[in-house]
Structure formats: C-alpha cells, structure tokens
Write an enzyme that holds these catalytic residues in place. Structure first.
Site, PDB file in Angstrom:
ATOM      1  N   ARG A  12      35.335  46.600  35.670  1.00 23.85           N
ATOM      2  CA  ARG A  12      34.885  45.641  34.651  1.00 23.85           C
ATOM      3  C   ARG A  12      33.419  45.285  34.854  1.00 23.85           C
ATOM      4  O   ARG A  12      32.675  45.097  33.896  1.00 23.85           O
ATOM      5  CB  ARG A  12      35.773  44.395  34.684  1.00 23.85           C
ATOM      6  CG  ARG A  12      35.572  43.493  33.482  1.00 23.85           C
ATOM      7  CD  ARG A  12      36.625  42.420  33.390  1.00 23.85           C
ATOM      8  NE  ARG A  12      36.610  41.532  34.550  1.00 23.85           N
ATOM      9  CZ  ARG A  12      37.476  40.546  34.745  1.00 23.85           C
ATOM     10  NH1 ARG A  12      38.441  40.336  33.875  1.00 23.85           N
ATOM     11  NH2 ARG A  12      37.398  39.781  35.812  1.00 23.85           N
ATOM     12  N   LYS A  62      31.910  39.768  31.099  1.00 22.19           N
ATOM     13  CA  LYS A  62      31.882  38.581  31.961  1.00 22.19           C
ATOM     14  C   LYS A  62      30.423  38.229  32.247  1.00 22.19           C
ATOM     15  O   LYS A  62      29.953  38.268  33.383  1.00 22.19           O
ATOM     16  CB  LYS A  62      32.666  38.857  33.244  1.00 22.19           C
ATOM     17  CG  LYS A  62      33.512  37.652  33.627  1.00 22.19           C
ATOM     18  CD  LYS A  62      34.601  37.977  34.575  1.00 22.19           C
ATOM     19  CE  LYS A  62      35.118  36.733  35.266  1.00 22.19           C
ATOM     20  NZ  LYS A  62      35.579  35.647  34.389  1.00 22.19           N
ATOM     21  N   GLU A  66      40.900  32.917  23.261  1.00 19.80           N
ATOM     22  CA  GLU A  66      41.195  32.608  24.657  1.00 19.80           C
ATOM     23  C   GLU A  66      40.766  31.185  24.951  1.00 19.80           C
ATOM     24  O   GLU A  66      40.115  30.534  24.139  1.00 19.80           O
ATOM     25  CB  GLU A  66      40.530  33.594  25.605  1.00 19.80           C
ATOM     26  CG  GLU A  66      39.032  33.563  25.627  1.00 19.80           C
ATOM     27  CD  GLU A  66      38.449  34.652  26.526  1.00 19.80           C
ATOM     28  OE1 GLU A  66      38.586  34.531  27.749  1.00 19.80           O
ATOM     29  OE2 GLU A  66      37.872  35.607  26.007  1.00 19.80           O
TER      30      GLU A  66
HETATM   31  C1  COI Z   1      37.929  33.621  37.007  1.00 21.49           C
HETATM   32  O1  COI Z   1      39.049  33.352  36.611  1.00 21.49           O
HETATM   33  O2  COI Z   1      37.758  34.248  38.067  1.00 21.49           O
HETATM   34  C2  COI Z   1      36.733  33.234  36.261  1.00 21.49           C
HETATM   35  O3  COI Z   1      35.708  33.805  36.494  1.00 21.49           O
HETATM   36  C3  COI Z   1      36.785  32.124  35.284  1.00 21.49           C
HETATM   37  C4  COI Z   1      35.818  31.039  35.644  1.00 21.49           C
HETATM   38  C5  COI Z   1      35.703  30.081  34.502  1.00 21.49           C
HETATM   39  C6  COI Z   1      36.224  30.323  36.898  1.00 21.49           C
END
Ligand code: COI
Length: 428
Positions: free
Chosen positions: A176, A279, A315
């Site tokens: 990813r 991300k 989401e």
């Molecule tokens: C995760 O779930 O690892 C994330 O990166 C979400 C983040 C908002 C803590």
C-alpha cells in the site's frame, strides 16, 4: 525507477543530513549520550540488534537528523527469530494505555533516505538504521512541508503468550505504501527495505511491546518528500522512517465499547479521481473540523458520504465501515476509500465463517436499517457501532454479535491464540 514526474538529477539535491538546522541539533553532550545509547549493545530490548533503547526522557534524546547521521547509527543485522526478545518494561503503565505519543520519546526509530542515482532514473536507498527517536531537521523548502508529499502506514506488533513478537500482514502495508508513492509521485520504498525497517524497529523497541492482551506496539512507517523544491514538483530526495509507540484502545471508553458516529452531510472526505484511497497526510487534516465538532457533542468519530450523491457511506475518518443484514455483510467498494488491511482481512474471515460478503455501494438509509454496524482499521481494530446520527434522525444498535465473533477471530489470529489458516502472522 524514478517516480512519474520526479525531478531530474541536477535539481538542487541538497543533502538534508549535511544541512541539519542548528536549531534542531542537540547539545554536544546529548549527542554523545545518544551515540552511547546506540552503540551500547548488551541486554534489554536492543539485545538482538546490539542496541539498547535510551532509558531517559524525550528531549535528551531528541537528536536532529544531521546529528543522527553523524552519530553511528546501527544498520540492523539479519534478525534471528529464535532468540528471545526483551520483556515489557516496568516504565509503562500497561493497564492504562491510550492511543498517544506518551512513550514515544523513549523509543528507537529506523531511517533510510533515497536520492536519484547517476542515471537520473533509479532511486538509491541508503539505510541509516535504527537510532533514538528524535526530531528531523528539515529544509523549510522541503517538498512535504510545502506541497504535502507525505504518506504513512499504520501497523501493530503484538506480544504472543509464548513471548514472540509478531506483525500482521506487513507485506500488505509495504504494497500500500508503494501504491501510495506511485499516486503521489514519490520514491517507493522497496518491500525488503520496508519490512527490514519495520522489523528492526519492533526488535529495537521490544521492551515497549505491551504484555499479551494489553495492547500493541503501533508502528508508523512514514515516507516524506524531504528534499527541497520551490516550484511545484516532486522532491529530489525522500526520507523513509519507522517510529513506534505502545498503544491501547483507539477510541476513548475501551476497545469494545460501542462507538457513536455522526454522519457528515456537507463536507466530504474524498472525490472520484482524488486521493481518498491513498494514505496521504492530506486526507486526514481536512476531516478535523467536523471531527472536533462531533467529539464536542459526544460522538467518537464522523461517517462520510460520497461526494457525488451524498447518499452512500464511504468511511469513518479513522476506519472502514461494515453493515450486517442477517447473514450478509456489506462494506463500501474500493475507489474513494482507504483499502484497509483489516477491512480485507475481516472480509476473508467473515467468508470463512459462512457469511455472504459484498463490496458494494452502501446507502446511508440501509446502514440506518442494518442489524449491526461495525468499523475496522489497524488503530481501531474492530469497533461495534452503538449509535449513528444523521441530521435529526438517530439510530441505536443493540446487536454486536457478528462484530464480536469477527473481533475474536481477528485478534485470536493476530495474537496467535488461534490457528492462522491464512498465514497472515509474521514473526519478528
Ligand atoms: C491506522 O488505523 O493505522 C491509521 O492510520 C488511522 C489513523 C487515523 C490512526
């Protein structure tokens, strides 16, 4: 290969390490202390890497990047999974872990940098290895600070009952991050570098992996366009790092407390063709205004709708969403949402338990009629939803049966208390 549109060689490829801001440099004595900690070796958490996590507090070890490069960072040698890891340190109140940076200053982090090779096409990665967690000195014209070339991953290391340290599907995160790097025109960290960095970080911070069942060591791989550029374009150089922090439940109230969600009907998280499935840092701060408002009103998080019709759920700011209708479980299709590793795993687990699982557009009207709703994510793990509010309308959910059984199955595999028929767990 060079990322699409990446700057040609001969751009102002200033070496960040050589140009560390004096402001970010620690006092000489502190840098010496950091060197000693890095090179000390011996027992404790760093035994397997010849490292020992610094025992003192944050600021003392907050070395600038330039200083870190000059101190002898230790490049991890091959990890030997047969040797024992350090037990959990007494320095942490394991029963009261939240999701925070409280202990991060005592940890170690992994750093690597990429610059373009002589052919102007190939990224050359240089591993700095593992050293004390600390500030990065960065040029004010660093791409990531100006134009936002910044992507990250979230992963968790768990301590099993037998005392092993394990990761969950780390290759999925490596992939990813490479997909995200391609979308954002960044140098993609090769999978072996990514995995080595994560494993080295976990091993060096073994003492900060919570006791079995008390949480996890959250690892945050970060890729930054750290090189300088003024006109809009990709950075000439990149920093890949992995830092970590011991964490407990993400939402206040405890891991399995049903959460309260507010449906956002005005602002959107992502649009078709945008970066909702990446991300990247830029996906997360734009949600803060509605999230903060929702939190003030007692909600845990915000549920977003699609930007085209304002009809379908996408989401939650921090996690993916599922709705249960009898034996059928539906989750929004990929496209504008984050392709969660936990989301994908829960779909496989649910199918293996005989549920019909569908990835499809999921209308908010249907979510409000569902038997059960739950969310998934690395940080969140799996949270049952207890209440959703849209405008004046609110729906309480009493059932958490499906969510609970999937939670048990997922965490059983992640902590090696159950068989792992999918081969998802990787030992550090
Ligand atoms: C995760 O779930 O690892 C994330 O990166 C979400 C983040 C908002 C803590």
């Amino acid at each position: 290969m060079r990322a699409r549109g990446a700057a040609p060689v001969g751009g102002r490829g200033v070496d960040l390490m050589a140009r560390a801001s004096p402001l970010a440099r620690p006092a000489v004595a502190t840098r010496r202390a950091a060197r000693v900690a890095v090179g000390a070796g011996g027992g404790g958490g760093g035994d397997r890497l010849g490292l020992e996590p610094p025992a003192c507090g944050a600021r003392e070890y907050c070395v600038g990047y330039g200083a870190m490069a000059r101190s002898r960072r230790v490049v991890p040698r091959a990890l030997d999974s047969s040797s024992m890891h350090a037990p959990p340190t007494d320095d942490v109140d394991w029963d009261n872990l939240g999701f925070s940076c409280e202990h991060v200053s005592k940890t170690m982090m992994f750093v690597a940098t990429a610059t373009l090779g002589a052919d102007g096409q190939t990224w050359e990665w240089k591993e700095e290895g593992v050293g004390p967690y600390g500030a990065l000195a960065m040029d004010p014209s660093a791409q990531c600070l100006n134009y936002g070339q910044s992507i990250f991953e979230g992963m968790k290391a768990q301590r099993t009952m037998e005392g092993n340290l394990v990761l969950f599907r780390p290759s999925e995160n490596a992939k990813r991050m490479r997909d995200g790097a391609a979308r954002m025109s960044m140098a993609p960290p090769p999978e072996d570098l990514f995995l080595r960095g994560v494993k080295a970080t976990v091993a060096a911070n073994a003492a900060f992996v919570p006791p079995n069942g008390k949480g996890a060591l959250y690892c945050r791989p970060l890729l930054l366009g750290s090189g300088p550029i003024l006109g809009l374009g990709p950075a000439p150089s990149y920093t890949f790092l992995v830092y970590c922090s011991p964490v407990g439940s993400y939402f206040k109230g405890g891991q399995l407390d049903p959460i309260r969600l507010k449906v956002e009907e005005v602002e959107h998280r992502a649009a078709p063709g945008g970066t909702g499935n990446t991300k990247c840092a830029g996906n997360y701060s734009p949600v803060l205004n509605v999230q903060l408002e929702a939190k003030q009103r007692g909600f845990n998080d915000v549920l977003y709708l699609d930007a085209v019709s304002n009809t379908y759920v996408e989401e939650v700011s921090s996690c993916n969403i599922f709705a249960v209708f009898g034996n059928k479980i539906v989750t929004p299709s990929l496209g504008t949402i984050l392709p969660g590793v936990t989301r994908k795993s829960i779909m496989d687990l649910a199918r293996s338990k005989g549920f019909e699982v569908e990835e499809a557009p999921l209308a908010i009207d249907d979510v409000l009629r569902a038997d059960e709703v739950f969310t998934t994510g690395t940080a969140v793990v799996l949270s049952p939803v207890g209440y959703i509010e849209r405008g004046e309308e609110g729906r309480e959910y009493q059932n958490t049966e499906v969510a609970m059984s999937l939670y048990e199955a997922l965490t059983g595999i992640q902590q090696q208390t159950m068989d792992d028929p999918f081969g998802w767990v990787v030992t550090v």
